[in-house]
Scaffold this active site. Structure first.
Site, mmCIF file in Angstrom:
data_model
loop_
_atom_site.group_PDB
_atom_site.id
_atom_site.type_symbol
_atom_site.label_atom_id
_atom_site.label_comp_id
_atom_site.label_asym_id
_atom_site.label_seq_id
_atom_site.Cartn_x
_atom_site.Cartn_y
_atom_site.Cartn_z
ATOM 1 N NE ARG A 107 -110.700 -75.330 5.101
ATOM 2 C CZ ARG A 107 -110.134 -74.460 4.021
ATOM 3 N NH1 ARG A 107 -110.488 -74.829 2.820
ATOM 4 N NH2 ARG A 107 -109.573 -73.330 4.436
ATOM 5 C CB THR A 379 -113.064 -71.154 -3.928
ATOM 6 O OG1 THR A 379 -111.791 -71.055 -3.105
ATOM 7 C CG2 THR A 379 -113.878 -71.888 -3.217
ATOM 8 C CB THR A 397 -111.449 -74.429 -2.128
ATOM 9 O OG1 THR A 397 -110.335 -73.540 -2.852
ATOM 10 C CG2 THR A 397 -111.255 -74.567 -1.039
ATOM 11 C CG ASN A 399 -105.619 -71.861 -0.721
ATOM 12 O OD1 ASN A 399 -106.658 -70.926 -0.435
ATOM 13 N ND2 ASN A 399 -104.481 -72.026 0.024
ATOM 14 C CB SER A 450 -112.650 -72.512 4.944
ATOM 15 O OG SER A 450 -113.398 -72.067 3.785
ATOM 16 C CB SER A 451 -113.266 -67.309 3.505
ATOM 17 O OG SER A 451 -112.102 -66.747 4.155
ATOM 18 N N GLY A 471 -113.341 -66.843 -3.842
ATOM 19 C CA GLY A 471 -112.941 -65.619 -3.854
ATOM 20 C C GLY A 471 -112.017 -65.352 -2.508
HETATM 21 N N1 GLY Z 1 -109.117 -71.717 0.514
HETATM 22 C C1 GLY Z 1 -110.015 -70.669 0.445
HETATM 23 C C2 GLY Z 1 -111.005 -70.870 1.574
HETATM 24 O O1 GLY Z 1 -111.081 -71.932 2.241
HETATM 25 O O2 GLY Z 1 -111.352 -69.909 2.352
#
Ligand code: GLY
Length: 566
Positions: A107, A379, A397, A399, A450-451, A471
């Site tokens: 990340r 992403t 990603t 973003n 993050s997701s 997403g």
């Molecule tokens: N940028 C989307 C995520 O990391 O969740």
């Protein structure tokens, strides 16, 4: 879909030393999109046909699923500039054939000169234009470090894995109609966010069949090939990034780049009705939200309720609401903030969270202003399985679509706008409408929440599902629903991916539905008191289902996504 062009065809060699084993040639000027493939030897599913083909070529050359993942991610950085990247970050989850589980966190990090209120103006109001667009929106990129960390588990030399991407960048490839449309709509954004006109901007419109050549990116990839990780984080590439920062008032420094490191995290592993689910740890919120949501439904008769009935959607939406409320309150980079991980996924806590669940009416979230989720494919995810039984799920990603929009002058790659995934001010929604607080505040060196939820499900201790999606905040709910579709509703891989999805994220207090979500069911949910918001499409899920060594690999219908296998 077939793309055919009357231009001299240059055959792209997949590597420069293919002598050991023959690998198929890839023709970047003539390719078609396949949505589903079955087989026993290897599968690669990604957002782009050429990237999937590169992955399979590496498997055929003798690489394992990790080799294929590295080569595929690098190819995506070339053929899918909207989200594939070397200027962003991501997560890799793997289950190796020897039984080892792996989590690699690459990340992005907040630069050393960042600070908590850096996106607030003199009145204390949040200026999300700065956290979302241009130089100041970029976190320190992690992708290249992540790929080198993963390489520890690979078989082939790194230079073989990066060569296909170099050739795609140097000689070019033809773009699809959707890529042309996407580049055309991003032109005003590129014009606003760049100090040097990038290759993505041309005088007339892009159209399907145009060739995209990226010479600067090819040179950056060659530096990585020749100098390793230092070819990105030090020397000429690092200097070009810092010069770009100086031209656009950005803050990433040479020290930030030199000090960036990917991290091996303790993998998140939990049980669901006899299946073992392996997913990504914090700072991916998926590592908390997915076990929470799966455990909240585990004791409910979902199978009996049935797929997309009022009972099942209402239950799942309420489960999603509760998990996302916890995300806003508790989750952030565990290296900087004490997250009560064990409690959040404990059986007692989960039971307590569902105590006020009422199947006869809509729950409520606190009111909030704003927070509209834009449609975005920012992403990208890749799922890979090889003949030895290695399974790899990688989500990376920039973003937003094309990230910060800023292409590093002379280096040819886009920088992320990941700083917006921090909570720029408590209660102020990010571009996905998600809110946060102290746990996810900006701190130098910290990773933004993050997701992204790359996930592998094991059945009888062997990979059964490899899955993930882009997403934004819809990622975790899409993975949740794809798992439930297979594990509870016995769906085929194709249906699990392509059936309409829905999403609740606590705030805003609404159920987002895809355009093909059944309208009668939406009306019933409204009657129960839910606000329903139409959302074009949710996710681009890449899923491989493996039964007795035979795989069924499916690329999402929602984009140019492509499944390749043999
Ligand atoms: N940028 C989307 C995520 O990391 O969740």
């Amino acid at each position: 879909m077939k793309i055919r062009f009357i231009i001299p065809v240059i055959i792209l060699a997949t590597t420069n030393c293919l002598a050991q084993k023959s690998a198929p040639k890839i023709d970047p000027y003539n390719y078609s999109i396949e949505k589903r493939v079955t087989g026993r030897n290897g599968a690669v599913v990604t957002a782009h046909p050429l990237a999937s083909k590169v992955g399979i070529a590496i498997l055929k050359k003798g690489g394992n699923a990790i080799d294929a993942a590295i080569a595929t991610q690098l190819a995506l950085a070339v053929v899918y500039p909207g989200a594939g990247n070397i200027g962003g970050g991501g997560f890799l989850v793997a289950r190796l054939a020897n039984g080892k589980n792996i989590n690699i966190d690459f990340r992005e990090k907040a630069p050393g000169k960042s600070y908590r209120d850096m996106y607030l103006d003199s009145t204390g109001a949040a200026n999300v234009l700065l956290s979302q667009n241009g130089h100041l929106a970029a976190g320190v990129p992690g992708t290249v470090a992540g790929l080198f960390a993963a390489h520890k588990h690979a078989r082939l030399p790194f230079k073989d894995l990066i060569q296909p991407a170099i050739e795609l960048a140097d000689k070019g490839f033809v773009i699809t109609a959707s890529e042309a449309g996407s580049l055309n709509s991003a032109r005003p954004y590129f014009k606003k966010t760049n100090t040097v006109v990038p290759v993505f901007v041309k005088n007339d419109n892009w159209k399907a069949g145009d060739t995209l050549i990226q010479k600067d990116l090819a040179k950056t990839l060659m530096r990585i090939r020749d100098k390793g990780k230092k070819g990105f984080y030090e020397g000429e590439t690092a200097n070009l990034i810092v010069k770009e920062m100086a031209r656009g008032k950005g803050i990433i420094s040479l020290a930030d780049l030199k000090n960036y490191d990917a991290k091996f995290r303790e993998p998140v592993v939990f049980n669901y009705k006899g299946y073992v689910i392996l997913t990504m740890a914090l700072p991916s919120s998926g590592g908390i939200l997915l076990p929470q949501m799966m455990k909240m439904v585990e004791d409910k008769p979902l199978r009996e309720y049935g797929f997309q009935t009022l009972r099942s959607v209402q239950l799942m939406a309420e489960v999603e609401r509760r998990a996302y409320a916890d995300r806003a309150k508790f989750l952030g980079d565990p290296d900087f903030y004490k997250v009560p991980v064990k409690t959040l996924i404990s059986a007692a806590y989960i039971k307590e969270r569902m105590k006020d669940y009422d199947s006869t009416k809509a729950g409520t979230s606190k009111e909030i202003n704003g927070g509209i989720i834009p449609e975005s494919e920012e992403t990208t995810h890749l799922s890979i399985f090889d003949k030895d039984g290695n399974a790899v799920a990688v989500t990376t990603t920039l973003n937003g679509g094309y990230g910060s929009g800023t292409v590093v002058g002379g280096a040819g790659f886009l920088l992320n706008n990941e700083m917006d995934d921090f909570s720029v001010k408590p209660g102020v929604p990010n571009m996905y409408g998600a809110v946060g607080g102290d746990a996810n505040a900006v701190v130098p060196g910290k990773r933004m929440l993050s997701s992204m939820t790359p996930t592998i499900v094991l059945k009888n201790n062997k990979p059964f599902l490899v899955v993930g999606t882009p997403g934004g905040t819809t990622i975790t709910t899409s993975v949740f629903q794809s798992l439930i579709n297979v594990l509870e509703f016995d769906m085929s891989a194709s249906d699990a991916v392509n059936k309409p999805k829905f999403h609740h994220q606590w705030l805003p207090d609404t159920i987002y539905i895809e355009s093909d979500f059944p309208s009668g069911l939406a009306a019933e949910l409204k009657k129960l008191g839910y606000k329903i918001t139409n959302y074009g499409r949710i996710g681009r899920t890449e899923l491989i289902k493996i039964v007795d060594g035979t795989f069924d690999a499916v690329a999402d219908k929602r984009g140019d996504d492509h499944a390749e296998g043999y």
